[in-house]
Design a protein around this motif. Structure first.
Motif, PDB file in Angstrom:
ATOM      1  N   ALA A   1      10.348   2.442   2.011  1.00 51.09           N
ATOM      2  CA  ALA A   1       9.593   3.702   1.979  1.00 51.09           C
ATOM      3  C   ALA A   1       8.139   3.448   1.631  1.00 51.09           C
ATOM      4  CB  ALA A   1      10.230   4.673   0.983  1.00 51.09           C
ATOM      5  N   GLY A   2       7.726   2.186   1.667  1.00 41.42           N
ATOM      6  CA  GLY A   2       6.321   1.864   1.418  1.00 41.42           C
ATOM      7  C   GLY A   2       5.937   1.742  -0.046  1.00 41.42           C
ATOM      8  N   ILE A   3       6.915   1.768  -0.948  1.00 43.18           N
ATOM      9  CA  ILE A   3       6.595   1.726  -2.387  1.00 43.18           C
ATOM     10  C   ILE A   3       6.016   0.373  -2.784  1.00 43.18           C
ATOM     11  CG2 ILE A   3       7.567   1.865  -4.721  1.00 43.18           C
ATOM     12  CD1 ILE A   3       9.574   3.925  -3.605  1.00 43.18           C
ATOM     13  N   ALA A   4       6.651  -0.701  -2.331  1.00 46.25           N
ATOM     14  CA  ALA A   4       6.132  -2.034  -2.675  1.00 46.25           C
ATOM     15  C   ALA A   4       4.733  -2.224  -2.098  1.00 46.25           C
ATOM     16  CB  ALA A   4       7.084  -3.120  -2.165  1.00 46.25           C
ATOM     17  N   THR A   5       4.523  -1.739  -0.896  1.00 48.76           N
ATOM     18  CA  THR A   5       3.197  -1.849  -0.275  1.00 48.76           C
ATOM     19  C   THR A   5       2.148  -1.169  -1.149  1.00 48.76           C
ATOM     20  OG1 THR A   5       4.197  -1.887   1.927  1.00 48.76           O
ATOM     21  CG2 THR A   5       1.871  -1.284   1.800  1.00 48.76           C
ATOM     22  N   GLN A   6       2.472   0.023  -1.626  1.00 49.05           N
ATOM     23  CA  GLN A   6       1.521   0.758  -2.463  1.00 49.05           C
ATOM     24  C   GLN A   6       1.303   0.042  -3.794  1.00 49.05           C
ATOM     25  OE1 GLN A   6      -0.434   3.094  -1.703  1.00 49.05           O
ATOM     26  NE2 GLN A   6      -1.199   3.679  -3.725  1.00 49.05           N
ATOM     27  N   LEU A   7       2.361  -0.512  -4.379  1.00 49.58           N
ATOM     28  CA  LEU A   7       2.220  -1.250  -5.650  1.00 49.58           C
ATOM     29  C   LEU A   7       1.316  -2.472  -5.460  1.00 49.58           C
ATOM     30  CD1 LEU A   7       5.911  -1.011  -6.944  1.00 49.58           C
ATOM     31  CD2 LEU A   7       3.899  -0.017  -8.068  1.00 49.58           C
ATOM     32  N   VAL A   8       1.503  -3.169  -4.343  1.00 54.25           N
ATOM     33  CA  VAL A   8       0.657  -4.344  -4.070  1.00 54.25           C
ATOM     34  C   VAL A   8      -0.802  -3.915  -3.902  1.00 54.25           C
ATOM     35  CG1 VAL A   8       0.167  -6.175  -2.389  1.00 54.25           C
ATOM     36  CG2 VAL A   8       2.526  -5.714  -3.080  1.00 54.25           C
TER      37      VAL A   8
END
Ligand code: COA
Length: 143
Positions: free
Chosen positions: A82-89
């Motif tokens: 859901a793009g959460i890791a992308t946003q955290l990075v």
């Protein structure tokens, strides 16, 4: 989804998340004291994602003045893709950039195919020109 800086108050929820994350290897350094020391030494560089007050993602980062180091990127199974890791990075890299750190490293377990695909998707390069050496100063192999 709510993203914010990680604090030591997130420790219990974070350690539970890491414990069920196949790609995160925990050591003695991940004790509450170890994580608190890391957060104090690297303020504002680690983040969590929350849904309705529950922690569903973490990323931790620090730097040595030259290079950034990312660890403990983990997203709950129920909230993946859901793009959460992308946003955290993105949050992490922006915070590192604000400190003048433009190049970062991370380690993954060689069998972690999901992580390999994730980091390749983020544009990170897997290095074949260097090897990582480690040394344990003492008898504790789990330090
Ligand atoms: C790796 C991990 C952090 C990815 O978290 P996520 O929030 O699901 O990642 P994103 O949704 O931001 O994924 C972005 C892109 O990365 C790639 N990707 C992520 N997980 C993938 C998987 N399991 N298989 C293949 N590609 C994957 C995809 O291209 C994805 O885009 P898409 O969903 O549009 O296809 C998560 O699977 C995880 O917590 N794994 C266990 C812990 C771990 O291995 N951490 C990494 C150690 S550094």
């Amino acid at each position: 989804m709510y993203y914010r800086t990680m604090t030591i108050n997130d420790y219990d929820a974070a350690i539970a998340l890491w414990g069920e994350s196949e790609g995160v290897r925990l050591r003695d350094a991940d004790s509450r004291e170890g994580i608190e020391k890391y957060l104090l030494r690297n303020p504002g560089l680690s983040f969590v994602a929350e849904v309705e007050g529950g922690l569903v993602g973490t990323i931790m980062a620090g730097h040595d003045g030259k290079r950034g180091y990312i660890q403990h990127l983990s997203v709950a199974n129920s909230h993946r893709r859901a793009g959460i890791a992308t946003q955290l990075v993105n949050l992490c890299l922006e915070a590192l950039k604000n400190e003048g750190i433009l190049k970062s490293h991370l380690m993954i377990l060689p069998e972690n195919e999901a992580a390999k695909k994730f980091w390749a998707n983020q544009g990170w390069a897997c290095r074949s020109d260097i090897q990582l050496y480690s040394f344990i100063n003492g008898d504790d192999q789990n330090v």
